[in-house]
Design an enzyme around this catalytic site. Structure first.
Site, mmCIF file in Angstrom:
data_model
loop_
_atom_site.group_PDB
_atom_site.id
_atom_site.type_symbol
_atom_site.label_atom_id
_atom_site.label_comp_id
_atom_site.label_asym_id
_atom_site.label_seq_id
_atom_site.Cartn_x
_atom_site.Cartn_y
_atom_site.Cartn_z
ATOM 1 N N LYS A 188 0.789 -1.226 -0.014
ATOM 2 C CA LYS A 188 -0.098 0.003 -0.074
ATOM 3 C C LYS A 188 0.869 1.212 -0.135
ATOM 4 O O LYS A 188 1.440 1.556 1.067
ATOM 5 C CB LYS A 188 -0.915 -0.001 1.350
ATOM 6 C CG LYS A 188 -2.280 0.644 1.131
ATOM 7 C CD LYS A 188 -2.067 2.204 0.636
ATOM 8 C CE LYS A 188 -1.756 3.033 1.996
ATOM 9 N NZ LYS A 188 -1.701 4.379 1.687
ATOM 10 N N GLU A 263 9.206 1.280 11.285
ATOM 11 C CA GLU A 263 9.976 2.025 10.913
ATOM 12 C C GLU A 263 9.499 3.734 11.211
ATOM 13 O O GLU A 263 8.777 3.917 10.379
ATOM 14 C CB GLU A 263 10.813 1.850 9.548
ATOM 15 C CG GLU A 263 11.296 0.499 9.623
ATOM 16 C CD GLU A 263 12.633 0.530 9.903
ATOM 17 O OE1 GLU A 263 13.206 1.117 10.647
ATOM 18 O OE2 GLU A 263 13.241 -0.850 10.099
ATOM 19 N N CYS A 297 13.880 10.257 7.727
ATOM 20 C CA CYS A 297 13.456 9.827 9.053
ATOM 21 C C CYS A 297 14.639 10.119 10.088
ATOM 22 O O CYS A 297 14.585 10.648 11.088
ATOM 23 C CB CYS A 297 13.100 8.387 9.148
ATOM 24 S SG CYS A 297 14.316 7.368 8.395
ATOM 25 N N GLU A 394 9.401 16.068 15.803
ATOM 26 C CA GLU A 394 9.878 15.643 14.527
ATOM 27 C C GLU A 394 9.395 16.789 13.462
ATOM 28 O O GLU A 394 8.188 16.922 13.440
ATOM 29 C CB GLU A 394 9.757 14.418 14.074
ATOM 30 C CG GLU A 394 10.384 13.983 12.729
ATOM 31 C CD GLU A 394 9.814 12.584 12.191
ATOM 32 O OE1 GLU A 394 8.902 12.260 12.487
ATOM 33 O OE2 GLU A 394 10.708 12.011 11.549
HETATM 34 P P1 NAD Z 1 2.006 8.342 7.758
HETATM 35 O O1 NAD Z 1 2.588 7.788 8.953
HETATM 36 O O2 NAD Z 1 0.805 9.529 7.806
HETATM 37 O O3 NAD Z 1 1.922 7.633 6.304
HETATM 38 C C1 NAD Z 1 2.721 6.563 6.086
HETATM 39 C C2 NAD Z 1 1.840 5.386 5.362
HETATM 40 O O4 NAD Z 1 0.948 4.959 6.460
HETATM 41 C C3 NAD Z 1 1.005 5.974 4.208
HETATM 42 O O5 NAD Z 1 1.325 4.995 3.228
HETATM 43 C C4 NAD Z 1 -0.225 6.160 4.758
HETATM 44 O O6 NAD Z 1 -1.239 5.952 3.584
HETATM 45 C C5 NAD Z 1 -0.485 5.093 5.783
HETATM 46 N N1 NAD Z 1 -1.166 5.283 6.781
HETATM 47 C C6 NAD Z 1 -2.000 6.449 7.197
HETATM 48 N N2 NAD Z 1 -2.739 5.973 8.339
HETATM 49 C C7 NAD Z 1 -2.833 4.675 8.201
HETATM 50 C C8 NAD Z 1 -3.762 4.097 9.270
HETATM 51 N N3 NAD Z 1 -4.659 4.327 10.066
HETATM 52 N N4 NAD Z 1 -3.477 2.659 8.962
HETATM 53 C C9 NAD Z 1 -2.594 2.070 8.188
HETATM 54 N N5 NAD Z 1 -2.002 3.000 7.243
HETATM 55 C C10 NAD Z 1 -2.238 4.384 7.427
HETATM 56 O O7 NAD Z 1 3.633 9.195 7.514
HETATM 57 P P2 NAD Z 1 4.137 9.978 6.365
HETATM 58 O O8 NAD Z 1 3.562 11.438 6.741
HETATM 59 O O9 NAD Z 1 3.682 9.372 5.057
HETATM 60 O O10 NAD Z 1 5.706 9.792 6.537
HETATM 61 C C11 NAD Z 1 6.319 10.789 7.489
HETATM 62 C C12 NAD Z 1 6.718 9.795 8.624
HETATM 63 O O11 NAD Z 1 7.509 8.798 8.372
HETATM 64 C C13 NAD Z 1 7.853 10.726 9.506
HETATM 65 O O12 NAD Z 1 7.633 10.571 10.922
HETATM 66 C C14 NAD Z 1 9.224 9.891 9.182
HETATM 67 O O13 NAD Z 1 10.071 10.003 10.174
HETATM 68 C C15 NAD Z 1 8.628 8.598 9.003
HETATM 69 N N6 NAD Z 1 9.638 7.604 8.045
HETATM 70 C C16 NAD Z 1 10.374 6.869 8.769
HETATM 71 C C17 NAD Z 1 11.429 6.187 8.351
HETATM 72 C C18 NAD Z 1 12.300 5.318 8.870
HETATM 73 O O14 NAD Z 1 12.999 4.497 8.206
HETATM 74 N N7 NAD Z 1 12.297 5.017 10.011
HETATM 75 C C19 NAD Z 1 11.641 6.171 6.635
HETATM 76 C C20 NAD Z 1 10.724 7.299 6.072
HETATM 77 C C21 NAD Z 1 9.779 7.931 6.924
#
Ligand code: NAD
Length: 490
Positions: A188, A263, A297, A394
């Protein structure tokens, strides 16, 4: 003016990839927007529970008795290598799709994300025929000798939920070990960046994977993502994204005892001692702070700097920040593009205001106002404290918070005074100090005089609120398998 969709020959309307077929379905569509021009470049279906269910059933059928389940390790490895060759062939197209959706300069994904993704596919292809068990000597059973051995067995169907910041690379981090171990997968992608995952799906078909082994369902997180987390046919959720959603996923998957890998985010410290090679430290800290518009991240957003070099460091980092050319990444010479979406821009702008309100000194940067595109200039705050919001939360944008320290003990206390623990860097010429600090810092990965590599062979993941579990390297293989114990009483 030619639209970006025409210029880059994008499809008007994309589809899900379920059971080897391109399918519509869901509740309307999602517009994919280029953040530098605020222009719609494509549409993808907003899939829901029905599309997730179809994809999971297809993945389950291949895992439990389908053609995929009968392939040997070497056969799986060969297919992954074939996929890697196709990714290499289309690397420029894939890099362009990610760059257009994220708003970053095209050379960045081409130089970093794609080589990393390729290396991840090929590294994991190599593991496919090396997934071994152990034999464990033990004292026997009621006087009879025993032989105990273990098997590493594929977990099953993996639900992969991917964020928008480095989408293709993270998709491959989840896909490659899943395929190497014999799992099947439903991906997804993030709403903002679904196109490279759909291109990958086309390459999966071209490589000849049995239909249903890899599925891509586009949709909103709260709908399609949430449906994946509670589907009884999914054995593990592998999620990269925000801590808030990570917690929701644990709550959803917990009662079903699904395996969960998270992650999440970070507020990673970069600790610069007075004995460091200052020029190298400044360049390294700037890279760790501003790369991908700070939407990384592990971005090193808390800069802890020893007092004797504080002013010099701030001046040097300011220079590095001011040298960054922000603008439409399609224009010549631009080194930093837009942030990924309007809500992200607004949130970063609010944090910059919060830093000013809390009394930190805004050295340079700020949000670019007016005109098209969501641009934030590289931003630095000096004279900051670790209890300010800009040091604790963050921001996920190009904003650095510079804090002074005096002693090693104080540096360590500041570094660890965070709910996060993803990455850290230490800049010093003192080898004892470097290793002592590296051992004591609470983080998944520490770099000494440089960044810890995000490399196919090296485990990646965080501690504390930065996540659970590890991806990449052999740790990624372990994370897609369960260890079964078999004992023979002789
Ligand atoms: P997000 O959590 O809003 O979205 C990430 C994914 O989760 C998207 O595909 C989204 O559609 C999905 N999602 C959202 N709500 C959901 C739910 N209720 N159930 C299941 N899936 C759901 O995050 P974002 O804004 O897309 O990304 C930014 C965040 O990701 C930052 O906090 C960043 O640090 C983190 N990040 C971490 C890493 C790592 O390797 N640790 C890498 C990249 C990003």
């Amino acid at each position: 003016m030619t639209s970006l969709a025409e210029q880059f020959q994008l499809q008007q309307q994309y589809r899900h990839f379920i059971n080897g077929l391109w399918q519509d379905g869901g509740d309307g569509h999602i517009d994919v927007v280029n953040p530098a021009r605020e222009e719609v470049i494509a549409r993808v279906p907003a899939g829901g529970a029905a599309e997730i269910d179809a994809a999971v059933r297809a993945a389950r059928a291949q895992f439990a008795g389908g053609a995929w389940s009968r392939l040997s390790g070497p056969e799986r490895g060969a297919l992954i290598l074939k996929l890697a060759d196709l990714v290499e062939r289309d690397a420029a197209i894939i890099a362009r799709l990610d760059a257009l959706c994220i708003g970053r300069p095209m050379h960045e994904p081409a130089m970093l994300d794609l080589p990393n993704a390729l290396a991840t596919l090929r590294h994991n292809a190599g593991w496919a025929d090396k997934i071994e068990g152990r034999t464990i000597p033990n004292p026997g059973y009621f006087g009879r000798p025993t032989v105990t051995y273990t098997r590493r067995e594929a977990i099953g169907v993996i639900g992969a939920i991917v964020p928008w910041n480095t989408p293709f690379m993270i998709t491959c981090w989840k896909l490659a070990p899943a395929l190497a171990t014999g799992c099947t997968i439903v991906i997804k992608p993030a709403e903002e960046t679904p196109l490279s995952a759909l291109h990958l799906a086309a390459l999966v078909a071209e490589a000849g994977f049995p239909p249903g082994v890899v599925n891509v369902v586009t949709g909103r997180g709260a709908v399609a993502g949430a449906a994946l987390c509670v589907h009884p046919g999914v054995d593990k959720i592998s999620f990269t994204g925000s801590p808030v959603v990570g917690a929701e996923i644990m709550r959803a998957a917990g009662p079903l005892f699904k395996r969960v890998a998270l992650e999440l985010g970070g507020k990673s410290p970069q600790v610069v001692f007075a004995d460091a090679d200052l020029e190298r430290a400044i360049q390294g800290c700037a890279m760790g702070l501003f790369f991908n518009q700070g939407q990384v991240c592990a971005a090193g957003t808390r800069l802890l700097v020893q007092r004797p070099i504080y002013e010099q460091f701030v001046a040097g980092l300011r220079q590095a920040a001011d040298n960054v050319k922000v603008g439409d990444p399609l224009e010549e010479g631009v080194s930093m593009g837009a942030v990924a979406k309007r809500s992200q821009y607004d949130s970063i702008a609010r944090y910059i205001q919060a830093g000013c309100d809390e009394g930190a000194t805004l050295v340079t940067g700020g949000a670019v106002e007016g005109g098209k595109g969501w641009f934030i200039r590289p931003t630095l705050f000096a004279n900051a404290r670790n209890d300010m919001r800009i040091a604790r939360e963050e921001i996920f944008g190009p904003v650095g918070t510079i804090i002074a320290f005096d002693t090693d003990e104080e540096a360590l206390a500041l570094a660890n005074d965070s709910k996060y623990g993803l990455g850290a860097t230490i800049w010093t010429r003192d080898i004892t100090r470097a290793h002592t600090m590296a051992a004591a810092i609470e983080a998944g990965a520490v770099g000494i005089n440089g960044w810890a590599p995000m490399d196919a062979r090296v485990p990646w993941g965080g501690v504390k609120s930065s996540g659970l579990g590890r991806e990449l390297g052999y740790s990624g293989i372990e994370a897609c398998t369960e260890e079964k114990v078999i004992t023979v009483v002789l």
